[in-house]
Design an enzyme around this catalytic site. Sequence first.
Site, short mmCIF file in Angstrom:
data_model
loop_
_atom_site.label_atom_id
_atom_site.label_comp_id
_atom_site.label_asym_id
_atom_site.label_seq_id
_atom_site.Cartn_x
_atom_site.Cartn_y
_atom_site.Cartn_z
N GLU A 41 0.83 -1.20 0.00
CA GLU A 41 0.00 0.00 0.00
C GLU A 41 0.87 1.26 0.00
OE1 GLU A 41 -3.32 2.05 2.99
OE2 GLU A 41 -1.97 0.47 3.70
N LYS A 80 -9.60 2.50 -3.00
CA LYS A 80 -10.08 2.00 -1.72
C LYS A 80 -11.47 2.57 -1.41
CE LYS A 80 -8.63 1.35 3.08
NZ LYS A 80 -7.65 1.72 4.13
N CYS A 127 -5.38 -2.43 2.69
CA CYS A 127 -5.24 -2.23 4.12
C CYS A 127 -6.37 -2.91 4.88
CB CYS A 127 -5.17 -0.73 4.43
SG CYS A 127 -4.70 -0.33 6.13
#
Length: 508
Positions: free
Chosen positions: A268, A327, A379
């Site tokens: 990430e 995301k 994440c």
Amino acid sequence: MTPFNRLQRYRTPLAALLGLVATLGFPPFGLWPLSIAAFAGLFALTAGSGVRRSLWLGWVFGFAHFLSGIYWIFISTSIYGGAPAWLGVLLTVVLSGAYMAPWPALALGLATWLRVWTRPAGWLALPALWLLTELGRGHLLFDGFPWLSLGYVTVGTPLQKLAPLAGVHGISAVLVLLAYALWQAVGGRGTQRRVALAAFALTAAAIAVLPDPVRWTQALGAPLDVAIVQGDIPQEEKWLPEMQLPTLRAYRDMTLAVRGADLVIWPEAALTQTYDEVKEDYLDPLAAQLAQDGTTLLAGMLIEEKAGLNYYNSVVAIGASQGRYDKRHLVPFGEYFPIPRWLRPLLDVLNTPYADLSAARAPLPPIIAKGLRLGVTICFEDVFASDFRAAATDAALMVNVTNDAWFGHSAAAAQHLQMARMRALETGRTVLRASNTGVSAVIGADGTLQAAAGFFTRETLRAPAQPRSGTTPYVRLGNAPLWGLALVAIVVALRGRRGGAHGSLEVP
């Protein structure tokens, strides 16, 4: 008088102690039977109490349990996030005490109000209450926080066979049932003990006949040659201007060293520059070289749009395949501050840094590599079983990129890895996990670590990854059956309560 009854006078400190013991079932300790024993002890302390006392004991247990399990919130917010120490302490205590701990309190308070401790309905009602409150904790208020769901302790144990059927929360309910049985076996008499032993025997028999988790899905074609780049850039140095060039060189060199792999994955936000800042001079030449060898790179990047009005935490595919994933599920107080804009000036006065990322506006076309659809999460998105389940639909491989450097050498990284292993079990998919400082891993559909990098090491993990097809019952149905069965159990317990006295509100 049983040993449990003699300890009633010390209920509050014992509830706190049992909360600490429950944490020992999670990484880095992994002493999962102690978690079941802690819950059995909690039930013994609570039975016979009034509603208010039950609420209190549940809160004390939950506060001690969650505070000892998510203490690393302070590390991420204050040591690495730049927030004042007082704010880091406040966030950790408030999250543990004001959001997470009230859910166990609610479960025990309702159990006492329903009078299930001494009725046969307790065998179903208590697991159902815990299940409903755990599901609520994972879905409500800032999209929920399902960390330390009890079922995670079974990863690597025979009980993980339940994951493709019922998911982590269904396993939590089974563990509460076993804890209730343990309490009855130790503190009960006659029929109570016989029923408890029968519960243990039936659970063992069910686990014995269930198929291994990997049998719910099927291998799809040949394994892919996968290389996961673990850059190990220290969090305290990552955003320094002088680290930009060394980081660019490290990821380029480590990637070119595995040219020819089918798939290369970066963690990430591997680079601190935005996508447009490095596209022309860095990413485009790298993509051209990778494309010549048929290699696709999934690079964790920040993407800026509308002249700085929107920043996205994204994964960009370059090389042999192109694509993008933004995301969707942002981390409160990490990637955005869930406070009104009119309060933002107060953060400036308090010298508290904050910045908001933007959540994905709409689903983008899936990323395809070697003709296979990849399910991508970033994440903490793999912490939410429902989100991961949705991403796994029609995907042949699952990818999670993360940066657990935010948590230093705390238990968070090991806990996060355990959750990724549960996601593999629930979905019957191989999970490819890229983490900046570790632990990067190839996780099999059976939850095993087929290959793993070290912790705080710079290395490239290269291993075969088996694509898979098929759908587990959990992916097909999700948590809907759990909600339904739990509500039915509560209704049955409620009907049985009507004929007797109300649960006492007195504090014994």
